[in-house]
Motif scaffolding. Structure first.
Motif, PDB file in Angstrom:
ATOM      1  N   PHE A 173      -7.747  -0.545   0.444  1.00  0.00           N
ATOM      2  CA  PHE A 173      -6.196  -0.500   0.901  1.00  0.00           C
ATOM      3  C   PHE A 173      -5.440   0.592   0.402  1.00  0.00           C
ATOM      4  O   PHE A 173      -4.120   1.083   0.571  1.00  0.00           O
ATOM      5  CB  PHE A 173      -5.480  -1.762   1.035  1.00  0.00           C
ATOM      6  CG  PHE A 173      -6.145  -2.698   2.047  1.00  0.00           C
ATOM      7  CD1 PHE A 173      -6.339  -2.531   3.482  1.00  0.00           C
ATOM      8  CD2 PHE A 173      -6.670  -3.999   1.537  1.00  0.00           C
ATOM      9  CE1 PHE A 173      -6.775  -3.170   4.452  1.00  0.00           C
ATOM     10  CE2 PHE A 173      -7.300  -4.798   2.287  1.00  0.00           C
ATOM     11  CZ  PHE A 173      -7.480  -4.594   3.671  1.00  0.00           C
ATOM     12  N   ASN A 174      -5.920   1.024  -0.967  1.00  0.00           N
ATOM     13  CA  ASN A 174      -5.044   1.888  -1.634  1.00  0.00           C
ATOM     14  C   ASN A 174      -3.907   1.311  -2.059  1.00  0.00           C
ATOM     15  O   ASN A 174      -2.531   1.646  -1.771  1.00  0.00           O
ATOM     16  CB  ASN A 174      -4.793   3.198  -1.051  1.00  0.00           C
ATOM     17  CG  ASN A 174      -4.195   4.361  -2.008  1.00  0.00           C
ATOM     18  OD1 ASN A 174      -4.314   4.194  -3.259  1.00  0.00           O
ATOM     19  ND2 ASN A 174      -4.186   5.645  -1.544  1.00  0.00           N
ATOM     20  N   ALA A 175      -4.033  -0.038  -2.539  1.00  0.00           N
ATOM     21  CA  ALA A 175      -2.830  -0.913  -2.450  1.00  0.00           C
ATOM     22  C   ALA A 175      -2.826  -1.708  -3.814  1.00  0.00           C
ATOM     23  O   ALA A 175      -3.571  -1.901  -4.686  1.00  0.00           O
ATOM     24  CB  ALA A 175      -2.660  -1.739  -1.442  1.00  0.00           C
ATOM     25  N   GLU A 176      -1.533  -2.308  -4.156  1.00  0.00           N
ATOM     26  CA  GLU A 176      -1.249  -3.135  -5.252  1.00  0.00           C
ATOM     27  C   GLU A 176      -1.363  -4.563  -4.153  1.00  0.00           C
ATOM     28  O   GLU A 176      -0.681  -4.943  -3.283  1.00  0.00           O
ATOM     29  CB  GLU A 176       0.199  -3.188  -5.675  1.00  0.00           C
ATOM     30  CG  GLU A 176       0.231  -2.186  -6.848  1.00  0.00           C
ATOM     31  CD  GLU A 176       2.081  -2.274  -7.159  1.00  0.00           C
ATOM     32  OE1 GLU A 176       2.466  -3.160  -7.011  1.00  0.00           O
ATOM     33  OE2 GLU A 176       2.074  -0.949  -7.683  1.00  0.00           O
ATOM     34  N   ILE A 177      -2.157  -5.540  -4.894  1.00  0.00           N
ATOM     35  CA  ILE A 177      -2.411  -6.778  -4.248  1.00  0.00           C
ATOM     36  C   ILE A 177      -1.814  -8.003  -5.155  1.00  0.00           C
ATOM     37  O   ILE A 177      -2.140  -8.117  -6.292  1.00  0.00           O
ATOM     38  CB  ILE A 177      -3.767  -6.835  -3.806  1.00  0.00           C
ATOM     39  CG1 ILE A 177      -4.241  -5.736  -2.840  1.00  0.00           C
ATOM     40  CG2 ILE A 177      -4.135  -8.469  -3.240  1.00  0.00           C
ATOM     41  CD1 ILE A 177      -5.871  -5.985  -2.664  1.00  0.00           C
ATOM     42  N   GLY A 188       3.412  -1.681   8.687  1.00  0.00           N
ATOM     43  CA  GLY A 188       3.849  -0.490   7.816  1.00  0.00           C
ATOM     44  C   GLY A 188       2.953  -0.426   6.681  1.00  0.00           C
ATOM     45  O   GLY A 188       1.697  -0.559   6.599  1.00  0.00           O
ATOM     46  N   GLN A 189       3.418  -0.394   5.293  1.00  0.00           N
ATOM     47  CA  GLN A 189       2.897  -0.368   3.998  1.00  0.00           C
ATOM     48  C   GLN A 189       2.721  -1.659   3.443  1.00  0.00           C
ATOM     49  O   GLN A 189       2.017  -1.893   2.403  1.00  0.00           O
ATOM     50  CB  GLN A 189       3.470   0.639   3.329  1.00  0.00           C
ATOM     51  CG  GLN A 189       3.573   1.772   3.729  1.00  0.00           C
ATOM     52  CD  GLN A 189       4.122   2.932   2.838  1.00  0.00           C
ATOM     53  OE1 GLN A 189       4.767   2.582   1.878  1.00  0.00           O
ATOM     54  NE2 GLN A 189       4.057   4.351   3.118  1.00  0.00           N
ATOM     55  N   HIS A 190       3.292  -2.839   4.063  1.00  0.00           N
ATOM     56  CA  HIS A 190       3.178  -4.113   3.773  1.00  0.00           C
ATOM     57  C   HIS A 190       2.257  -5.001   4.496  1.00  0.00           C
ATOM     58  O   HIS A 190       2.274  -4.947   5.828  1.00  0.00           O
ATOM     59  CB  HIS A 190       4.623  -4.808   3.389  1.00  0.00           C
ATOM     60  CG  HIS A 190       5.303  -3.923   2.500  1.00  0.00           C
ATOM     61  ND1 HIS A 190       5.507  -4.458   1.105  1.00  0.00           N
ATOM     62  CD2 HIS A 190       6.288  -2.857   2.597  1.00  0.00           C
ATOM     63  CE1 HIS A 190       6.392  -3.595   0.510  1.00  0.00           C
ATOM     64  NE2 HIS A 190       6.644  -2.314   1.432  1.00  0.00           N
ATOM     65  N   GLY A 191       1.620  -5.814   3.806  1.00  0.00           N
ATOM     66  CA  GLY A 191       0.800  -6.810   4.665  1.00  0.00           C
ATOM     67  C   GLY A 191       0.430  -8.187   3.856  1.00  0.00           C
ATOM     68  O   GLY A 191       0.881  -8.436   2.636  1.00  0.00           O
ATOM     69  N   ARG A 192       0.226  -9.157   4.684  1.00  0.00           N
ATOM     70  CA  ARG A 192      -0.206 -10.451   4.230  1.00  0.00           C
ATOM     71  C   ARG A 192      -1.621 -10.658   4.807  1.00  0.00           C
ATOM     72  O   ARG A 192      -1.763 -10.518   5.874  1.00  0.00           O
ATOM     73  CB  ARG A 192       0.792 -11.155   4.341  1.00  0.00           C
ATOM     74  CG  ARG A 192       2.065 -11.334   3.837  1.00  0.00           C
ATOM     75  CD  ARG A 192       2.860 -12.495   3.998  1.00  0.00           C
ATOM     76  NE  ARG A 192       3.259 -12.989   5.161  1.00  0.00           N
ATOM     77  CZ  ARG A 192       3.824 -13.937   5.538  1.00  0.00           C
ATOM     78  NH1 ARG A 192       4.301 -14.821   4.502  1.00  0.00           N
ATOM     79  NH2 ARG A 192       4.226 -14.463   6.688  1.00  0.00           N
ATOM     80  N   MET A 193      -2.468 -11.303   4.075  1.00  0.00           N
ATOM     81  CA  MET A 193      -3.789 -11.547   4.640  1.00  0.00           C
ATOM     82  C   MET A 193      -4.182 -13.020   3.831  1.00  0.00           C
ATOM     83  O   MET A 193      -3.888 -13.205   2.653  1.00  0.00           O
ATOM     84  CB  MET A 193      -4.845 -10.498   3.911  1.00  0.00           C
ATOM     85  CG  MET A 193      -5.827 -10.275   4.802  1.00  0.00           C
ATOM     86  SD  MET A 193      -6.546  -8.703   4.441  1.00  0.00           S
ATOM     87  CE  MET A 193      -7.413  -8.891   3.057  1.00  0.00           C
ATOM     88  N   SER A 204       0.845  -1.030   0.193  1.00  0.00           N
ATOM     89  CA  SER A 204       0.019   0.070   0.020  1.00  0.00           C
ATOM     90  C   SER A 204       0.922   1.248  -0.049  1.00  0.00           C
ATOM     91  O   SER A 204       2.027   1.279   0.232  1.00  0.00           O
ATOM     92  CB  SER A 204      -0.701   0.023   1.189  1.00  0.00           C
ATOM     93  OG  SER A 204      -1.678   1.193   1.196  1.00  0.00           O
ATOM     94  N   THR A 205       0.007   2.334  -0.349  1.00  0.00           N
ATOM     95  CA  THR A 205       0.933   3.828  -0.146  1.00  0.00           C
ATOM     96  C   THR A 205       0.670   4.273   1.225  1.00  0.00           C
ATOM     97  O   THR A 205       1.077   5.282   1.489  1.00  0.00           O
ATOM     98  CB  THR A 205       0.487   4.650  -1.409  1.00  0.00           C
ATOM     99  OG1 THR A 205      -0.985   4.739  -1.401  1.00  0.00           O
ATOM    100  CG2 THR A 205       1.007   4.259  -2.608  1.00  0.00           C
ATOM    101  N   GLN A 206      -0.303   3.792   1.756  1.00  0.00           N
ATOM    102  CA  GLN A 206      -0.576   4.175   3.359  1.00  0.00           C
ATOM    103  C   GLN A 206      -0.051   3.247   4.094  1.00  0.00           C
ATOM    104  O   GLN A 206       0.316   1.952   4.096  1.00  0.00           O
ATOM    105  CB  GLN A 206      -2.012   4.391   3.488  1.00  0.00           C
ATOM    106  CG  GLN A 206      -2.650   5.839   2.691  1.00  0.00           C
ATOM    107  CD  GLN A 206      -3.971   5.646   2.470  1.00  0.00           C
ATOM    108  OE1 GLN A 206      -4.555   5.252   1.474  1.00  0.00           O
ATOM    109  NE2 GLN A 206      -4.688   6.165   3.307  1.00  0.00           N
ATOM    110  N   SER A 207      -0.218   3.610   5.449  1.00  0.00           N
ATOM    111  CA  SER A 207      -0.125   2.690   6.635  1.00  0.00           C
ATOM    112  C   SER A 207      -1.178   1.653   6.949  1.00  0.00           C
ATOM    113  O   SER A 207      -2.252   2.136   6.973  1.00  0.00           O
ATOM    114  CB  SER A 207       0.266   3.299   8.126  1.00  0.00           C
ATOM    115  OG  SER A 207       0.068   2.774   9.161  1.00  0.00           O
TER     116      SER A 207
END
Lengths: 131, 312
Positions: free
Chosen positions: B292-296, B270-275, B232-235
């Motif tokens: 998430f404003n993110a690349e998934i 932070g800006q990375h995550g796993r789900m 993501s670009t956000q937290s």
């Protein structure tokens, strides 16, 4: 002719279900001409033993290929590669690469590689492997 | 028809302070012709489950049935249809394989001497050696031949390939596949997740905390559960809080119950995550990409990954 053995490679530790791995590989072999119309796939038993896979998994993959017209079931003889399947043109074959291309693009973005760098590397790679 | 069934089976060992309940209400069904792998951590009770199912142990509570007969009071006919390979061959150590096969054969009406001879040849068993002098792998061969000699309708195996070399394992797997195809033989085996015998099974049952927490088709399970890698670009932790994401769901809350995607487990830094998500679909992907404003990236999970998720 009956194929005594196909060069199929399964990776059981992959998250992709085994029957899907089989479908994809057989489709690629048809697209590339390694399997031609009129060729027979190995019997369920033969392939099950060879790959150490549950026979139902093989049947499931064969059933899927049959329902999509890639092979036809010939009574008493097994699964034959269908006429239509091998006539796919280059565009259709390239289309099959598109999931891989998407992954490549995505990873290039993640690695911060630009178009120029990627193309050069890819060309170099392909020159060695492809005619 | 169910070849083998367990309903709410409880089994405990020890008395008073040492009392330990290993099986706490196990439900399991094995249909005719199916091949099922029983998976569980060390000490989760796989052996106890198999022994209780076959009537080698008596269930404290609940019902264990084989061929629709109570396992504990099985008829002689019923026993003729069973083959069991224990984890270790621990009796008759003083016999030679030849003596053991002759002895075992005498108990079965349809003991097939040709088949046994064939297996002996394939598995390269030395008939004149005393069993106590044999290696573990050789013992396992003897044990397998002893269990398959009468072409049982149900084969139950406890860690069958633990000490077999690759070539031996292959010929054993071939034998199982042949029997499964020729006679619709049903097969139930316990295994460690790392064994590649998993691919012989079409179904899997996970034993955890004394219960079967998932029983079903391996392909369905793999197609249903995925892991998402989020950049993501956000937290991310903040977004997760605002979306009220929790880790409360268990993978095992019936996979079929709801068709809505559900988060089993998430880990954001932070800006990375796993789900880890079940019932995942493309529509949800688009929604989460926005939220998430993110690349998934979607990652398929192997059986081993799913096993680890379950035991997390």
């Amino acid at each position: 002719m009956q194929h005594s053995s196909l060069l199929l490679q399964l990776s059981p530790s992959s998250g992709e279900p085994i029957y899907r791995q089989l479908i994809e590989q057989i489709k690629r072999m048809i697209a590339s001409g390694q399997l031609n119309a009129g060729d027979y796939l190995p019997s369920v038993r033969q392939l099950a033993v060879e790959l150490e896979v549950n026979p139902m998994t093989i049947s499931k993959a064969y059933g899927f290929l049959e329902s999509h017209g890639d092979v036809s079931r010939i009574r008493g003889k097994g699964m034959m590669i269908a006429e239509l399947a091998h006539e796919e043109n280059v565009a259709a074959r390239l289309q099959k690469l598109s999931p891989l291309a998407e992954i490549l693009v995505q990873q290039c973005q993640q690695l911060g590689l630009n178009k120029q760098q990627t193309l050069e590397w890819l060309t170099h790679k392909l020159e060695k492997e492809l005619k | 028809m169910n070849i083998l069934s367990l309903q709410n089976v409880h089994k405990a060992y020890g008395k008073f302070s040492q009392h330990k309940e290993v099986l706490k209400g196990v439900d399991l069904e094995l249909k005719q012709g199916s091949v099922m792998g029983l998976i569980g951590a060390n000490g989760s009770g796989k052996t106890t489950l198999l022994k209780t199912a076959l009537g080698l142990l008596k269930a404290d509570q609940g019902q264990a049935q084989v061929f629709s007969e109570n396992s504990w009071n099985m008829s002689a006919d019923c026993k003729q249809k069973l083959g069991y390979v224990a984890q270790k061959l621990d009796c008759f150590q003083w016999m030679t394989p030849k003596q053991l096969f002759d002895y075992t054969g005498a108990f079965y009406q349809n003991w097939d001497k040709n088949k046994v001879a064939d297996l002996i040849k394939k598995m390269d068993v030395d008939l004149k050696q005393k069993i106590s002098n044999m290696s573990e792998g050789q013992c396992q061969h003897v044990s397998i031949i002893q269990a398959l000699g009468h072409s049982p309708e149900l084969i139950v195996l406890d860690e069958p390939v633990a000490s077999l070399d690759p070539a031996a394992r292959r010929s054993f797997v071939k034998e199982l596949i042949d029997m499964n195809l020729d006679n619709q033989t049903s097969i139930l085996f316990s295994t460690h997740i790392t064994s590649d015998l998993e691919r012989v099974a079409a179904e899997v049952a996970f034993l955890k905390s004394g219960k079967i927490c998932y029983q079903g088709n391996i392909d369905d399970l793999k197609e249903n559960v995925v892991r998402l890698l989020i950049k993501s670009t956000q937290s991310l932790p903040e977004i997760a809080t605002s979306l009220e994401l929790t880790n409360s769901l268990a993978l095992t809350d019936s996979l079929e119950r709801t068709k809505n995607p559900e988060v089993i487990h998430h880990d954001f830094k932070g800006q990375h995550g796993r789900m880890t998500v079940k019932n995942f679909d493309a529509h949800q992907m688009v929604m989460w990409q926005k939220e998430f404003n993110a690349e998934i990236t979607v990652e398929a999970l192997s059986l081993e990954d799913i096993f680890l998720e379950l035991n997390a």
